[in-house]
Motif scaffolding. Structure first.
Motif, short mmCIF file in Angstrom:
data_model
loop_
_atom_site.label_atom_id
_atom_site.label_comp_id
_atom_site.label_asym_id
_atom_site.label_seq_id
_atom_site.Cartn_x
_atom_site.Cartn_y
_atom_site.Cartn_z
N ILE A 98 0.84 -1.20 0.00
CA ILE A 98 0.00 0.00 0.00
C ILE A 98 0.88 1.25 0.00
O ILE A 98 0.62 2.22 -0.74
N LYS A 99 1.94 1.22 0.80
CA LYS A 99 2.86 2.36 0.87
C LYS A 99 3.55 2.58 -0.48
O LYS A 99 3.72 3.72 -0.92
N ALA A 100 3.95 1.48 -1.14
CA ALA A 100 4.62 1.58 -2.44
C ALA A 100 3.72 2.24 -3.48
O ALA A 100 4.19 2.95 -4.37
N MET A 101 2.40 2.01 -3.35
CA MET A 101 1.46 2.55 -4.33
C MET A 101 1.01 3.97 -4.00
O MET A 101 0.39 4.63 -4.84
N ALA A 102 1.29 4.45 -2.81
CA ALA A 102 0.73 5.72 -2.37
C ALA A 102 1.08 6.88 -3.31
O ALA A 102 0.24 7.72 -3.61
N ARG A 103 2.33 6.92 -3.79
CA ARG A 103 2.76 8.01 -4.67
C ARG A 103 2.44 7.75 -6.13
O ARG A 103 2.55 8.64 -6.97
N GLY A 104 2.07 6.50 -6.46
CA GLY A 104 1.91 6.11 -7.85
C GLY A 104 3.21 5.53 -8.38
O GLY A 104 4.30 5.92 -7.92
N VAL A 105 3.12 4.58 -9.30
CA VAL A 105 4.32 3.93 -9.85
C VAL A 105 4.21 3.83 -11.37
O VAL A 105 3.13 3.90 -11.94
N ASP A 106 5.36 3.63 -12.00
CA ASP A 106 5.36 3.40 -13.44
C ASP A 106 4.74 2.05 -13.78
O ASP A 106 3.94 1.94 -14.71
N ILE A 107 5.12 1.01 -13.01
CA ILE A 107 4.74 -0.37 -13.36
C ILE A 107 4.30 -1.13 -12.11
O ILE A 107 5.00 -1.12 -11.09
N ILE A 108 3.16 -1.79 -12.19
CA ILE A 108 2.75 -2.77 -11.18
C ILE A 108 2.99 -4.16 -11.77
O ILE A 108 2.63 -4.43 -12.91
N VAL A 109 3.58 -5.05 -10.97
CA VAL A 109 3.68 -6.47 -11.32
C VAL A 109 2.91 -7.21 -10.23
O VAL A 109 3.23 -7.09 -9.04
N ALA A 110 1.87 -7.95 -10.62
CA ALA A 110 0.94 -8.46 -9.61
C ALA A 110 0.42 -9.84 -9.92
O ALA A 110 0.34 -10.25 -11.08
N THR A 111 0.03 -10.54 -8.85
CA THR A 111 -0.82 -11.72 -9.00
C THR A 111 -2.27 -11.26 -8.87
O THR A 111 -2.55 -10.26 -8.19
N PRO A 112 -3.21 -11.96 -9.51
CA PRO A 112 -4.58 -11.43 -9.60
C PRO A 112 -5.28 -11.24 -8.25
O PRO A 112 -5.94 -10.23 -8.04
N GLY A 113 -5.16 -12.22 -7.35
CA GLY A 113 -5.90 -12.16 -6.10
C GLY A 113 -5.54 -10.97 -5.24
O GLY A 113 -6.42 -10.22 -4.78
N ARG A 114 -4.24 -10.76 -5.00
CA ARG A 114 -3.81 -9.65 -4.15
C ARG A 114 -4.09 -8.30 -4.84
O ARG A 114 -4.42 -7.32 -4.18
N LEU A 115 -3.97 -8.26 -6.15
CA LEU A 115 -4.29 -7.03 -6.88
C LEU A 115 -5.75 -6.65 -6.64
O LEU A 115 -6.06 -5.48 -6.33
#
Length: 224
Positions: free
Chosen positions: A123-140
């Motif tokens: 959540i903290k990593a996403m707070a400012r916004g990012v260029d790229i998310i790499v994710a598994t579907p469930g947690r996303l």
């Protein structure tokens, strides 16, 4: 034979590719990279060992390089410019490593969103916004449901190992994720096989895709 420096990639990306000792793209890279850079949707069939990760990572990094050069604004808080969805934590880690390797001179911001880890740092990593998310579907989906991640400005999505995601029962999650993306987006769907489910997914979410099929570099005998 085509060389990496003929694909139109930014100098900072070519330097990283050269650092790794590569000059000639693999067949899937030679086909996918130009089409992705031209904004085409991709329907790719390729086994592990064909170089497919770099095939979609390099065009994404090209967008980051353009953003750094001032062509695009930085991502808004809780948003990302590009999303890569993969079926397992192990694969997301490999993809993130490739992004860091080929993006070493571009330095993209990356958030890895997977289950089995505490959600707080994600959540903290996403707070400012990012260029790229790499994710598994469930947690996303978990983070989307709480508003920690928003996809309405994500213009590029890659579904990697799509057939594995179907085998693991992620089809409903994929459809929910796709429904939250903007209507104007670029989609790359990569799969080792092309069963009916994958073809149906492609028909639902891809617009006039470039269809690319590449045989594996080497495949062990089935019985071994």
């Amino acid at each position: 034979m085509i060389q990496f420096n003929e694909l139109g990639l930014a100098e900072l990306i070519l330097r990283a590719v050269s650092d790794e000792g590569y000059t000639t793209p693999t067949p899937i890279q030679a086909k996918v990279i130009p089409d992705m850079m031209n904004g085409r949707d991709i329907l790719g069939t390729a086994q592990t060992g064909t170089g497919k990760t770099a095939a979609f990572v390099l065009p994404i990094l090209e967008r980051v390089a353009e953003r750094i050069a001032g062509s695009h604004p930085r991502p808004a808080p809780k948003h990302a410019h590009a999303l890569i969805v993969a079926p397992t934590r192990e694969l997301t880690a490999q993809i993130a490593d490739s992004i860091r390797t080929y993006g070493r001179h571009v330095r993209p911001s990356v958030a890895v969103i997977v289950g089995g880890l505490k959600p707080g740092p994600q959540i903290k990593a996403m707070a400012r916004g990012v260029d790229i998310i790499v994710a598994t579907p469930g947690r996303l989906l978990d983070h989307m449901s709480t508003g920690a991640i928003k996809l309405d400005q994500t213009a590029l999505i890659v579904l990697d190992e799509a057939d594995q995601m179907m085998d693991l029962g992620f089809l409903p999650a994929i459809r929910k994720i796709m429904a939250r993306l903007p209507k104007e987006r670029q989609v790359a769907l990569l799969s080792a096989t092309m069963p009916k489910q994958i073809r149906a997914l492609a028909n639902d979410f891809l617009k006039a895709p470039s269809e690319i099929s590449v045989a594996p570099v080497a495949k062990p005998i089935e019985k071994i």
